[in-house]
Motif scaffolding. Sequence first.
Motif, PDB file in Angstrom:
ATOM      1  N   ILE A 161       0.856  -1.179   0.000  1.00 24.26           N
ATOM      2  CA  ILE A 161       0.000   0.000   0.000  1.00 24.26           C
ATOM      3  C   ILE A 161       0.892   1.229   0.000  1.00 24.26           C
ATOM      4  CG2 ILE A 161      -1.717   1.313   1.300  1.00 24.26           C
ATOM      5  CD1 ILE A 161      -2.662  -1.346   2.501  1.00 24.26           C
ATOM      6  N   ARG A 162       0.661   2.129  -0.920  1.00 24.14           N
ATOM      7  CA  ARG A 162       1.412   3.385  -0.973  1.00 24.14           C
ATOM      8  C   ARG A 162       0.546   4.507  -0.418  1.00 24.14           C
ATOM      9  NH1 ARG A 162       4.034   4.369  -6.755  1.00 24.14           N
ATOM     10  NH2 ARG A 162       4.993   6.029  -5.547  1.00 24.14           N
ATOM     11  N   ASP A 166       3.335  11.727  -2.421  1.00 23.88           N
ATOM     12  CA  ASP A 166       4.014  11.012  -3.515  1.00 23.88           C
ATOM     13  C   ASP A 166       4.186   9.525  -3.200  1.00 23.88           C
ATOM     14  OD1 ASP A 166       4.300  13.382  -4.988  1.00 23.88           O
ATOM     15  OD2 ASP A 166       6.146  13.887  -3.904  1.00 23.88           O
ATOM     16  N   GLY A 167       3.362   8.996  -2.293  1.00 19.77           N
ATOM     17  CA  GLY A 167       3.419   7.574  -1.994  1.00 19.77           C
ATOM     18  C   GLY A 167       4.723   7.123  -1.364  1.00 19.77           C
ATOM     19  N   ILE A 168       5.306   7.975  -0.487  1.00 17.71           N
ATOM     20  CA  ILE A 168       6.627   7.649   0.071  1.00 17.71           C
ATOM     21  C   ILE A 168       6.551   6.530   1.098  1.00 17.71           C
ATOM     22  CG2 ILE A 168       7.540   9.962  -0.333  1.00 17.71           C
ATOM     23  CD1 ILE A 168       7.078  10.532   2.650  1.00 17.71           C
ATOM     24  N   SER A 201      -9.165  -6.717  -6.075  1.00 15.98           N
ATOM     25  CA  SER A 201      -9.403  -5.323  -5.740  1.00 15.98           C
ATOM     26  C   SER A 201      -8.096  -4.650  -5.344  1.00 15.98           C
ATOM     27  CB  SER A 201     -10.406  -5.220  -4.582  1.00 15.98           C
ATOM     28  OG  SER A 201     -10.483  -3.895  -4.087  1.00 15.98           O
ATOM     29  N   VAL A 202      -7.933  -3.376  -5.731  1.00 19.29           N
ATOM     30  CA  VAL A 202      -6.723  -2.645  -5.354  1.00 19.29           C
ATOM     31  C   VAL A 202      -6.828  -2.084  -3.937  1.00 19.29           C
ATOM     32  CG1 VAL A 202      -6.212  -2.000  -7.733  1.00 19.29           C
ATOM     33  CG2 VAL A 202      -7.538  -0.431  -6.291  1.00 19.29           C
ATOM     34  N   LYS A 203      -7.970  -2.234  -3.293  1.00 21.42           N
ATOM     35  CA  LYS A 203      -8.162  -1.654  -1.979  1.00 21.42           C
ATOM     36  C   LYS A 203      -7.550  -2.525  -0.879  1.00 21.42           C
ATOM     37  CE  LYS A 203     -10.358   2.151  -2.953  1.00 21.42           C
ATOM     38  NZ  LYS A 203      -9.832   3.462  -2.567  1.00 21.42           N
ATOM     39  N   HIS A 215      -0.136  -0.952  -4.866  1.00 17.09           N
ATOM     40  CA  HIS A 215       0.680  -0.490  -5.994  1.00 17.09           C
ATOM     41  C   HIS A 215       0.583  -1.512  -7.124  1.00 17.09           C
ATOM     42  CE1 HIS A 215       3.606   1.800  -8.031  1.00 17.09           C
ATOM     43  NE2 HIS A 215       4.682   1.173  -7.647  1.00 17.09           N
ATOM     44  N   THR A 216      -0.113  -1.164  -8.222  1.00 21.18           N
ATOM     45  CA  THR A 216      -0.320  -2.144  -9.295  1.00 21.18           C
ATOM     46  C   THR A 216       0.955  -2.471 -10.050  1.00 21.18           C
ATOM     47  OG1 THR A 216      -1.007  -0.365 -10.793  1.00 21.18           O
ATOM     48  CG2 THR A 216      -2.746  -1.520  -9.587  1.00 21.18           C
TER      49      THR A 216
END
Length: 395
Positions: A161-162, A166-168, A201-203, A215-216
């Motif tokens: 999970i980002r 900026d998804g650090i 699901s991306v969740k 993160h796909t």
Amino acid sequence: MTVDIRIIRAGQMYRYYLRETVVGDGRRPARTPLREAQEQAGVPAGRWMGRGLAVLGLAPGEEVTEAQLRNLFGERGRHPYADQIEADLLAEGVSPKKAYRAGALGRRVMVTGVDFVFRPQPTIYLLWALGDEETRRVIEAAHERAIERVLEWIEDEVAVIRYGKDGIYRVRPPGGLVAARFRHYEARSGMPLLHDHLLLSVKGQRLDGKWNSIHTLALHENTVAASALYNEIVAAEVCEELGLATEPRTVTPGRRPVMEIAGVPHGLIRWTSRRSDQIAACLAELEHEYVTAVDDDGELKFLPVVSETARAKMNAMAARKTRPPKQKTRPLAQLRVWWKASAILTSGVAVDVITSLLEYARAAAAAIRARGAAGGERARGGRGVAARGWVVEGG
């Protein structure tokens, strides 16, 4: 590669899945309820998978409903029971805006999931298609367990999970993931092709209870590893349960051999691969167009070789260009009868091999084991001779 991946987006892409993928790649009749359409198509209901189900009030193996699919994949990542959550809160006097937000799993997203397609190696799904009922059940069970193991591996080792600017920040989804699995029995050509679509699901939920997207890119980067793991598990379980063995076979000259079930004739693989031949021919034409060009003076010039990324895109293009219309759907029992008759009439493989395919594969496995045992005996004998010779010479 026997595991493919495709992005699912809210909107048109999701509607495609709801019209076709969930009903065996056929065209779903308008205004037909999902389960009724699946029964008409001869495919089973979708089933929920993943360790993240409990927090959403779902259970492993529970049937996937149309409303749940729409909320999670079509409505930009909402709770599968968002409709009920919203209705209950409205009944309690909560404002419509707050009630709607309560059904959300974090921020709304356009990429709502990824579609993993799992299919066994050709020799395995040929045994599934042409064998008896017990063989079919064993292979389907191995196929399902392999998908479960790959999903567990993704949950434990791949998915991140980002979040943050900026998804650090990156964390594993501690509660696991949620996926809907749909079974298909045939290719668009009507040939046997056991495969499942796993709509992931991306969740994912963090330890603090907040929902974010996984993160796909990490999923794409690990597709080859997922394919290898799936193949290994399926082949090992099928061989153990049915008394079979694998052997390396060269599919594409110049590339690494693939492991297939010994004793299943290559002629049967060719029987199922007519569409693959069409795709390969179209891909060759696209690659030729890619690497050659005509300059302003009419001179033919050659461009650099095709990269793997470009080849993957052209392969997808070739698949679309050669895609036939879906055949009329039939129940699996009817398909298995038709497949066997077609193989007998058109594959060029002897009738007794087709009707006793499992026995031929078991005989090939026994021969492989016998050769291995004989080789081991020769190796032990050779070591003994060498050792005795060394003693004589040393003395």
